[in-house]
Design a protein around this motif. Structure first.
Motif, mmCIF file in Angstrom:
data_model
loop_
_atom_site.group_PDB
_atom_site.id
_atom_site.type_symbol
_atom_site.label_atom_id
_atom_site.label_comp_id
_atom_site.label_asym_id
_atom_site.label_seq_id
_atom_site.Cartn_x
_atom_site.Cartn_y
_atom_site.Cartn_z
ATOM 1 N N LEU A 251 -22.810 -45.579 22.283
ATOM 2 C CA LEU A 251 -23.766 -46.222 21.867
ATOM 3 C C LEU A 251 -24.248 -47.628 21.864
ATOM 4 O O LEU A 251 -25.334 -48.191 21.989
ATOM 5 N N ASP A 252 -22.932 -48.625 21.534
ATOM 6 C CA ASP A 252 -23.297 -50.186 20.793
ATOM 7 C C ASP A 252 -23.533 -50.841 22.521
ATOM 8 O O ASP A 252 -24.073 -50.938 23.127
ATOM 9 N N HIS A 253 -22.520 -50.013 23.702
ATOM 10 C CA HIS A 253 -22.594 -50.231 24.904
ATOM 11 C C HIS A 253 -24.228 -50.195 25.486
ATOM 12 O O HIS A 253 -25.121 -51.328 25.621
ATOM 13 N N ASN A 254 -24.244 -48.984 25.284
ATOM 14 C CA ASN A 254 -25.944 -48.166 26.326
ATOM 15 C C ASN A 254 -27.041 -49.387 24.751
ATOM 16 O O ASN A 254 -27.965 -49.667 25.753
ATOM 17 N N ARG A 255 -27.314 -49.470 23.723
ATOM 18 C CA ARG A 255 -27.268 -50.629 22.923
ATOM 19 C C ARG A 255 -27.927 -52.308 23.289
ATOM 20 O O ARG A 255 -28.921 -52.646 23.680
ATOM 21 N N THR B 148 -26.826 -38.472 23.645
ATOM 22 C CA THR B 148 -26.311 -39.158 24.208
ATOM 23 C C THR B 148 -25.658 -40.210 24.823
ATOM 24 O O THR B 148 -24.808 -39.592 25.480
ATOM 25 N N ALA B 149 -25.174 -40.903 23.748
ATOM 26 C CA ALA B 149 -23.728 -42.083 24.228
ATOM 27 C C ALA B 149 -22.761 -41.211 24.445
ATOM 28 O O ALA B 149 -21.525 -41.649 25.284
ATOM 29 N N ILE B 150 -22.049 -40.233 23.409
ATOM 30 C CA ILE B 150 -20.955 -39.346 23.527
ATOM 31 C C ILE B 150 -20.736 -38.371 24.947
ATOM 32 O O ILE B 150 -20.177 -38.281 25.675
ATOM 33 N N ILE B 151 -22.698 -37.855 25.486
ATOM 34 C CA ILE B 151 -22.527 -37.384 26.743
ATOM 35 C C ILE B 151 -22.397 -38.358 27.815
ATOM 36 O O ILE B 151 -21.480 -38.019 29.254
ATOM 37 N N ASP B 152 -22.512 -39.550 27.668
ATOM 38 C CA ASP B 152 -22.288 -40.595 28.629
ATOM 39 C C ASP B 152 -20.728 -41.160 28.808
ATOM 40 O O ASP B 152 -20.522 -41.253 30.285
ATOM 41 N N THR C 15 -17.187 -49.788 32.214
ATOM 42 C CA THR C 15 -18.481 -49.393 30.672
ATOM 43 C C THR C 15 -17.054 -50.209 29.123
ATOM 44 O O THR C 15 -16.382 -50.216 29.231
ATOM 45 N N SER C 16 -18.169 -49.403 27.758
ATOM 46 C CA SER C 16 -16.929 -49.912 26.876
ATOM 47 C C SER C 16 -16.347 -48.370 26.459
ATOM 48 O O SER C 16 -17.245 -47.662 26.082
ATOM 49 N N THR C 17 -15.656 -48.695 25.833
ATOM 50 C CA THR C 17 -14.792 -47.268 25.278
ATOM 51 C C THR C 17 -13.814 -47.853 24.097
ATOM 52 O O THR C 17 -12.751 -49.066 24.459
ATOM 53 N N ALA C 18 -13.416 -47.877 22.815
ATOM 54 C CA ALA C 18 -12.410 -47.652 21.913
ATOM 55 C C ALA C 18 -10.733 -46.871 22.968
ATOM 56 O O ALA C 18 -11.375 -46.333 22.444
ATOM 57 N N LEU C 19 -9.500 -47.911 22.766
ATOM 58 C CA LEU C 19 -8.497 -47.107 22.697
ATOM 59 C C LEU C 19 -7.427 -47.572 22.288
ATOM 60 O O LEU C 19 -7.507 -49.016 21.865
ATOM 61 N N ILE C 20 -6.161 -46.958 22.428
ATOM 62 C CA ILE C 20 -5.594 -47.625 21.975
ATOM 63 C C ILE C 20 -4.716 -48.914 22.995
ATOM 64 O O ILE C 20 -4.074 -48.483 23.269
ATOM 65 N N ASN D 177 -35.180 -52.556 35.361
ATOM 66 C CA ASN D 177 -34.814 -51.262 34.802
ATOM 67 C C ASN D 177 -33.097 -51.669 33.969
ATOM 68 O O ASN D 177 -32.228 -51.992 34.677
ATOM 69 N N VAL D 178 -32.971 -50.952 33.438
ATOM 70 C CA VAL D 178 -31.457 -51.204 32.468
ATOM 71 C C VAL D 178 -30.724 -50.846 33.795
ATOM 72 O O VAL D 178 -29.626 -50.546 33.775
ATOM 73 N N ARG D 179 -31.181 -50.316 34.675
ATOM 74 C CA ARG D 179 -29.510 -50.016 36.020
ATOM 75 C C ARG D 179 -29.787 -51.283 36.467
ATOM 76 O O ARG D 179 -28.305 -51.698 37.328
ATOM 77 N N GLU D 180 -30.113 -51.871 36.699
ATOM 78 C CA GLU D 180 -29.966 -53.420 37.103
ATOM 79 C C GLU D 180 -28.898 -54.297 35.890
ATOM 80 O O GLU D 180 -28.671 -55.269 36.424
ATOM 81 N N ILE D 181 -28.541 -53.886 35.105
ATOM 82 C CA ILE D 181 -27.608 -54.122 34.269
ATOM 83 C C ILE D 181 -26.314 -53.957 34.148
ATOM 84 O O ILE D 181 -26.262 -53.047 34.086
ATOM 85 N N LYS D 182 -25.548 -55.172 34.490
ATOM 86 C CA LYS D 182 -24.124 -54.078 34.775
ATOM 87 C C LYS D 182 -22.708 -55.651 33.610
ATOM 88 O O LYS D 182 -23.180 -56.356 33.576
ATOM 89 N N ARG D 183 -21.866 -54.526 33.944
ATOM 90 C CA ARG D 183 -20.775 -55.614 32.672
ATOM 91 C C ARG D 183 -21.060 -56.255 32.454
ATOM 92 O O ARG D 183 -20.603 -57.409 31.663
ATOM 93 N N VAL D 184 -21.459 -55.315 31.275
ATOM 94 C CA VAL D 184 -21.192 -55.868 29.359
ATOM 95 C C VAL D 184 -20.338 -55.139 28.728
ATOM 96 O O VAL D 184 -19.857 -53.963 29.780
ATOM 97 N N THR D 185 -20.269 -55.971 27.752
ATOM 98 C CA THR D 185 -18.569 -55.470 27.126
ATOM 99 C C THR D 185 -19.027 -55.257 25.820
ATOM 100 O O THR D 185 -19.898 -56.146 25.070
#
Ligand code: NAI
Length: 328
Positions: A158-162, A243-247, A263-268, A174-182
């Motif tokens: 969700l933070d990533h999508n924001r 939406t973010a969970i589905i993504d 994309t971004s996720t928190a992991l161990i 368009n949002v699809r033109e944005i890449k490699r945000v973290t």
């Protein structure tokens, strides 16, 4: 149709559950060819409400729903689960001490982790949404020693999508033109939304938006977005969280639309980027064979290093607090 997937959702009678379940039933997560068994886990006092949601799900008459079960028992809920989506958590109430909040969440995520360990499917993937999400994921993982460490994640999509949306609006693309945000760090105000490696329509994002905006207004807007939505809407982010969970689940399963993106996720943490091992920290990630792999070898300048270190300090404090309570 392929073999059904079993998805267990905790907090199934809550707001996010109400938005998410119908989209899962519509095939948004697993596609039009995979039926899904839905297991709805709730606290005892909300089981009746969950049963009401189950009635509505039945009335949606989705050909993709292979079964719906409502329970308050984690050992029933996680039996054979391929996907465990942990939304139910104890919210902070007025005047509640942080240690009380952590202790009541420990009482939820410890037993759920243990049940996942004992009865879930061998390929189970765990995604924690309930806050404090990173630390709750760490507690669940600590109680599930037989489940591989890379199966545990906490939602920062969700933070990533924001962040994508803010950057797209700022640069009028368009949002699809944005890449490699973290998004780095904790799912909290200390998170670091990073555009240092990002591109906008192929051009370096930082050049386009300037460091002043990227390091100031942008970070603040993304990190405070949840609070801004509460203020405007009179309630927390619900549909955008679904939406973010589905993504998150869909991209891990089917891959990114552009495999050169991330994309971004928190992991161990495995110690990558100097983050202490074992902390549940958000990283840049790509799906590899159905698991999230950290994007390696990105250069971090002084600003990024300091922002990541600040969020990691908060994660270390949370870990020390739950360790002191005997929760991990
Ligand atoms: P909600 O209060 O509407 O629903 C939570 C549900 O969890 C309630 O129905 C409650 O009965 C249930 N629950 C409580 N204890 C449980 C237990 N032991 N087992 C099973 N269910 C239990 O809240 P909402 O809006 O659905 O949000 C849920 C959580 O998600 C909150 O902790 C919120 O802070 C978090 N959140 C996280 C986001 C993220 O990006 N990581 C974004 C938005 C919300």
């Amino acid at each position: 149709l392929t073999k059904p997937a079993t998805l267990t959702l905790s907090g199934a009678a809550g707001q996010i559950g109400y938005s998410l379940l119908f989209r899962v039933a519509a095939g948004e997560v697993f596609g039009p060819h995979t039926p899904v068994r839905l297991r709805m886990l709730e606290a005892p006092q909300a089981v009746r409400a969950a049963a009401g949601v189950a009635m509505e799900l039945q009335d949606a008459a989705s050909p993709l729903v292979a079964g719906i079960e409502v329970t308050a028992d984690p050992r029933v809920a996680f039996e054979g689960a391929n996907h465990a989506i942990l939304v139910g958590a104890r919210p902070r109430s007025a005047g509640m001490e942080r240690s009380d909040l952590l202790a009541s969440n420990g009482a939820i995520f410890g037993p759920q982790g243990r049940a996942i360990n004992d009865v879930a499917a061998d390929d189970v993937r765990v995604l924690v949404i309930g806050n404090p999400a990173n630390t709750n994921a760490m507690i669940a993982a600590a109680h599930a020693p037989d489940v591989p460490r890379d199966r545990f994640t906490a939602l920062t999509r969700l933070d990533h999508n924001r962040a994508l949306a803010q950057l797209a609006a700022r640069t009028s693309v368009n949002v699809r033109e944005i890449k490699r945000v973290t998004i780095w760090g904790n799912h909290s105000r200390t998170q670091y939304p990073d555009v240092r490696h990002a591109t906008v329509a192929g051009r370096p994002a930082l050049e386009m938006v300037g460091a002043e905006w990227a390091d100031g207004v942008f970070i603040e807007t993304v990190a405070q977005r949840g609070a801004a939505i509460i203020e405007a809407r009179g309630g927390s982010s619900v549909a955008s969280t679904a939406t973010a969970i589905i993504d998150h689940v869909r991209d891990r399963r089917f891959g990114l639309a552009d495999p050169t993106d991330w994309t971004s996720t928190a992991l161990i943490s495995d110690g990558s980027y100097g983050v202490p091992e074992g902390l549940v920290c958000s990283y840049p990630v790509r799906p590899v064979d159905g698991r999230w792999a950290i994007v390696p070898d990105l250069e971090l300048d002084e600003f990024s290093r300091a922002r990541i270190d600040a969020s990691v300090s908060e994660l270390l404090e949370e870990r020390a607090a739950v360790a002191a309570l005997g929760l991990i």
